[in-house]
Enzyme design. Structure first.
Site, PDB file in Angstrom:
ATOM      1  N   THR A  86       1.312  -0.875   0.252  1.00 12.46           N
ATOM      2  CA  THR A  86      -0.388  -0.197  -0.153  1.00 12.46           C
ATOM      3  C   THR A  86       1.234   1.005   0.335  1.00 12.46           C
ATOM      4  OG1 THR A  86      -0.161  -0.146   2.442  1.00 12.46           O
ATOM      5  CG2 THR A  86      -1.841  -1.135   1.274  1.00 12.46           C
ATOM      6  N   ARG A 153       8.632  -6.278  12.537  1.00 20.00           N
ATOM      7  CA  ARG A 153       9.971  -4.960  12.004  1.00 20.00           C
ATOM      8  C   ARG A 153      10.894  -5.434  11.730  1.00 20.00           C
ATOM      9  NH1 ARG A 153      12.674  -4.000  17.473  1.00 20.00           N
ATOM     10  NH2 ARG A 153      12.236  -6.273  17.910  1.00 20.00           N
ATOM     11  N   LYS A 206      -3.074   0.955  13.823  1.00 14.53           N
ATOM     12  CA  LYS A 206      -2.096   0.731  12.873  1.00 14.53           C
ATOM     13  C   LYS A 206      -0.926   2.012  12.882  1.00 14.53           C
ATOM     14  CE  LYS A 206       1.977  -0.231  10.850  1.00 14.53           C
ATOM     15  NZ  LYS A 206       3.026  -1.195  11.328  1.00 14.53           N
ATOM     16  N   HIS A 253      16.659   7.189  19.254  1.00 16.22           N
ATOM     17  CA  HIS A 253      18.456   7.516  19.157  1.00 16.22           C
ATOM     18  C   HIS A 253      18.618   8.476  18.032  1.00 16.22           C
ATOM     19  CE1 HIS A 253      19.025   3.667  20.935  1.00 16.22           C
ATOM     20  NE2 HIS A 253      17.987   2.962  20.968  1.00 16.22           N
ATOM     21  N   GLY A 255      19.671  10.382  15.261  1.00 18.73           N
ATOM     22  CA  GLY A 255      20.307   9.734  13.802  1.00 18.73           C
ATOM     23  C   GLY A 255      20.052  10.808  12.208  1.00 18.73           C
ATOM     24  N   CYS A 262       7.566   2.319   5.809  1.00 17.38           N
ATOM     25  CA  CYS A 262       6.690   1.946   6.479  1.00 17.38           C
ATOM     26  C   CYS A 262       6.371   4.020   7.040  1.00 17.38           C
ATOM     27  CB  CYS A 262       6.405   1.096   7.598  1.00 17.38           C
ATOM     28  SG  CYS A 262       5.830  -0.516   7.193  1.00 17.38           S
TER      29      CYS A 262
HETATM   30  N1  LIG Z   1       7.107  -4.503   5.839  1.00 19.20           N
HETATM   31  C1  LIG Z   1       7.492  -4.128   6.468  1.00 19.20           C
HETATM   32  O1  LIG Z   1       8.195  -4.359   7.443  1.00 19.20           O
HETATM   33  C2  LIG Z   1       5.595  -3.709   6.977  1.00 19.20           C
HETATM   34  C3  LIG Z   1       5.185  -3.681   8.261  1.00 19.20           C
HETATM   35  C4  LIG Z   1       4.025  -3.935   8.975  1.00 19.20           C
HETATM   36  C5  LIG Z   1       3.278  -3.541   7.242  1.00 19.20           C
HETATM   37  N2  LIG Z   1       3.765  -3.496   6.580  1.00 19.20           N
HETATM   38  C6  LIG Z   1       2.380  -3.250   5.427  1.00 19.20           C
HETATM   39  O2  LIG Z   1       1.837  -4.378   5.150  1.00 19.20           O
HETATM   40  C7  LIG Z   1       1.819  -4.208   3.402  1.00 19.20           C
HETATM   41  C8  LIG Z   1       2.772  -5.268   2.549  1.00 19.20           C
HETATM   42  O3  LIG Z   1       4.097  -4.989   2.479  1.00 19.20           O
HETATM   43  P1  LIG Z   1       5.340  -5.463   2.140  1.00 19.20           P
HETATM   44  O4  LIG Z   1       6.626  -4.578   2.813  1.00 19.20           O
HETATM   45  O5  LIG Z   1       4.917  -6.901   2.707  1.00 19.20           O
HETATM   46  O6  LIG Z   1       5.216  -4.679   0.988  1.00 19.20           O
HETATM   47  P2  LIG Z   1       5.997  -6.070  -0.719  1.00 19.20           P
HETATM   48  O7  LIG Z   1       6.078  -4.822  -2.009  1.00 19.20           O
HETATM   49  O8  LIG Z   1       7.398  -6.242  -0.653  1.00 19.20           O
HETATM   50  O9  LIG Z   1       5.657  -6.974  -1.115  1.00 19.20           O
HETATM   51  C9  LIG Z   1       3.944  -6.954  -1.732  1.00 19.20           C
HETATM   52  C10 LIG Z   1       3.703  -7.742  -2.278  1.00 19.20           C
HETATM   53  O10 LIG Z   1       2.529  -7.956  -3.193  1.00 19.20           O
HETATM   54  C11 LIG Z   1       2.639  -8.857  -4.427  1.00 19.20           C
HETATM   55  N3  LIG Z   1       0.781  -8.326  -5.044  1.00 19.20           N
HETATM   56  C12 LIG Z   1       0.115  -7.120  -5.269  1.00 19.20           C
HETATM   57  N4  LIG Z   1      -0.930  -7.058  -5.730  1.00 19.20           N
HETATM   58  C13 LIG Z   1      -0.865  -8.343  -6.476  1.00 19.20           C
HETATM   59  C14 LIG Z   1      -2.281  -8.951  -6.458  1.00 19.20           C
HETATM   60  N5  LIG Z   1      -3.367  -8.685  -6.726  1.00 19.20           N
HETATM   61  N6  LIG Z   1      -2.558 -10.308  -6.493  1.00 19.20           N
HETATM   62  C15 LIG Z   1      -0.813 -11.341  -5.113  1.00 19.20           C
HETATM   63  N7  LIG Z   1       0.360 -10.076  -5.587  1.00 19.20           N
HETATM   64  C16 LIG Z   1      -0.423  -9.026  -5.590  1.00 19.20           C
HETATM   65  C17 LIG Z   1       3.956  -8.072  -5.305  1.00 19.20           C
HETATM   66  O11 LIG Z   1       4.351  -8.462  -5.650  1.00 19.20           O
HETATM   67  C18 LIG Z   1       4.866  -8.092  -3.660  1.00 19.20           C
HETATM   68  O12 LIG Z   1       5.098  -9.795  -3.572  1.00 19.20           O
HETATM   69  C19 LIG Z   1       1.820  -2.389   3.309  1.00 19.20           C
HETATM   70  O13 LIG Z   1       0.665  -2.196   3.125  1.00 19.20           O
HETATM   71  C20 LIG Z   1       2.736  -2.435   4.419  1.00 19.20           C
HETATM   72  O14 LIG Z   1       2.190  -0.731   5.418  1.00 19.20           O
HETATM   73  C21 LIG Z   1       4.901  -3.239   5.768  1.00 19.20           C
END
Ligand SMILES: NC(=O)c1ccc[n+]([C@@H]2O[C@H](COP(=O)([O-])OP(=O)(O)OC[C@H]3O[C@@H](n4cnc5c(N)ncnc54)[C@H](O)[C@@H]3O)[C@@H](O)[C@H]2O)c1
Length: 438
Positions: A86, A153, A206, A253, A255, A262
């Site tokens: 997102t 995280r 969140k 911290h 920095g 995020c």
């Molecule tokens: N990365 C973090 O540390 C973290 C922590 C908490 C929450 N989040 C939230 O989790 C969500 C995902 O984040 P992320 O970092 O894992 O993203 P990311 O970009 O690593 O992964 C998203 C995946 O979704 C796939 N995708 C998109 N549309 C699709 C569809 N229609 N069908 C199948 N696959 C599809 C993409 O190809 C990609 O591999 C976000 O909303 C983010 O804010 C992330």
């Protein structure tokens, strides 16, 4: 439980692997076929401690499978999680829900009655309502839609997922609550608090969590600025306030400003929600500004440290990923710093223990070194941007020997001024006393 995970990125893959490790049967779906082919061959798309072993062990036991076919992945699922990206929408910072809604429309074609749909992606308040509407428009009615935001995280994702501070579930109906309770039962038994709330509350929780942490970081960064003028040490201030249980020691911290996938996007998205509903969030608005200025200002620190013009100077940068133990480059503080260094005519030699491959997609015109010492060779200053453990134990004498200009700019405060000076380096930390003395 039989679980489908739509989106096999950071969150989807870690959550899917951990659910499988709890004993559930999980199918991870992604439209990126290279990612799925890699996972089916045992190759991880991201660098995260312990992930490869966890994924491969569960895949071998048959509890964790990967597919590009949404139909295949969800056909037997009792719960379908949505963990697609997102990102911030270009221009206004609104959370771009295109991937979420695309996934929901696709899901509507194959979902069975009785399934629980759970958003794990970070989504603005009201997204669950919209998902319900879309499913209705597609003729799907007998499903529950819940919100289960993820708080892991990067760099400690598996430990966070398996030992969360809390699990938040926003579900209006009993069926969704029961299914999610069952899915998280192993954690529940370990007494991880599970908090049942309304769906909108879960969605907002969140954003509130990430915004609060961003505020904490920006707060200590501003205190660091003051320390540099009044000759105080921000490390001690942070410890002095952090030992107060009401404040807590984490995220204090000083920095180069927060980055990552995020905080930057979630603070912007929260501001969009605030605008939409006409309730300004001034603290968060200021935090975003403070952080943008912070990141943009790091180049001036380097310039000051070398005593003038960066043109023709060679700057060694240690750490490119937005934090240690990940190769994630999204919104990393290294990006605006290196871009500004290049703009001002400096050469950059950089080293990161794991993020080189990702960083090569971001930067052009910089050199990548094989280790810290190689990066330092003939540089006019060494700048620590990401506090990887291996940068905490550098042989400063050797580094000083390799450098042309004996200057250490420690944007993560991992060294003591005395130790650096003993090795023959001029030391510039963050918020550690009066700058002029440096
Ligand atoms: N990365 C973090 O540390 C973290 C922590 C908490 C929450 N989040 C939230 O989790 C969500 C995902 O984040 P992320 O970092 O894992 O993203 P990311 O970009 O690593 O992964 C998203 C995946 O979704 C796939 N995708 C998109 N549309 C699709 C569809 N229609 N069908 C199948 N696959 C599809 C993409 O190809 C990609 O591999 C976000 O909303 C983010 O804010 C992330």
């Amino acid at each position: 439980m039989r679980i489908a995970m739509i989106g096999t990125g950071y969150v989807g893959l870690v959550s899917g692997a951990c659910f499988a490790d709890f004993g559930h049967s999980v199918c991870c779906i992604d439209k990126d076929s290279a990612k799925i082919d890699g996972l089916n061959a045992g190759r991880m798309p991201i660098w995260e401690p312990g992930l490869e072993a966890l994924v491969n062990a569960n895949a071998e036991h048959g509890r964790l499978t990967f597919t590009t076919s949404l139909h295949e992945g969800v056909k037997d699922a009792e719960a379908v999680f949505i963990a697609v990206g997102t990102p911030a929408r270009r221009g206004d910072g609104h959370a771009d829900l295109t991937f979420v809604f695309e996934a929901v429309r696709e899901l509507a074609k194959v979902i069975r009655p009785g399934t629980v749909v759970v958003t794990k992606s970070t989504v603005p308040v009201g997204t669950g309502d919209r998902i319900e509407e879309i499913l209705g428009e597609e003729g799907v009615t007998d499903v529950s839609v819940a919100s289960n935001p993820e708080f892991l995280r990067e760099g400690a994702a598996i430990a966070d997922f398996k030992h969360p501070d809390r699990i938040v579930v926003g579900a209006g109906d009993e069926r969704a609550q029961e299914v999610l309770k069952e899915i998280y039962r192993p954690l529940f038994l370990n007494r991880a608090p599970i908090l049942f709330t309304g769906r909108r509350t879960a969605e907002l929780t969140k954003y509130a969590a990430n915004a609060f942490l961003a505020v904490k970081i920006s707060f200590i960064n501003e205190i660091a600025n003051l320390c540099e003028v009044v000759d105080a040490d921000v490390q001690d201030v942070a410890r002095g306030i952090g030992l107060d249980n009401r404040i807590g020691p984490k995220f204090l911290h000083a920095g180069p400003g927060y980055g990552g996938s995020c905080f930057p996007k979630d603070t912007l998205a929260l501001l969009q929600t605030a605008d939409k509903f006409g309730v300004d969030q001034r603290i968060v608005r200021t935090t975003v500004q403070v952080n943008d200025d912070r990141k943009a200002g790091m180049v001036d620190r380097v310039e000051r440290a070398i005593g003038g013009d960066l043109k023709g100077k060679r700057i060694a940068v240690l750490g490119l990923a937005f934090k240690p133990n990940t190769d994630d480059m999204r919104d990393a503080p290294s990006i605006p710093l290196i871009e500004a260094l290049l703009e001002r005519g400096a050469e950059v030699s950089a080293f990161d223990p794991v993020a080189r491959e990702q960083a090569e997609k971001v930067f052009t015109g910089i050199e990548f070194a094989a280790n810290a010492e190689q990066a330092a060779a003939d540089a006019d200053a060494l700048v620590i941007v990401t506090e990887w453990d291996e940068f905490r134990a550098l042989d400063l004498k050797r580094i000083a020997g390799a450098l042309r200009g004996k200057v250490l700019v420690d944007l993560r405060n991992v060294y003591d001024r005395d130790d650096a000076q003993a090795a023959g380096l001029a030391y510039y930390g963050v918020g550690r006393g009066r700058l002029e003395r440096d």
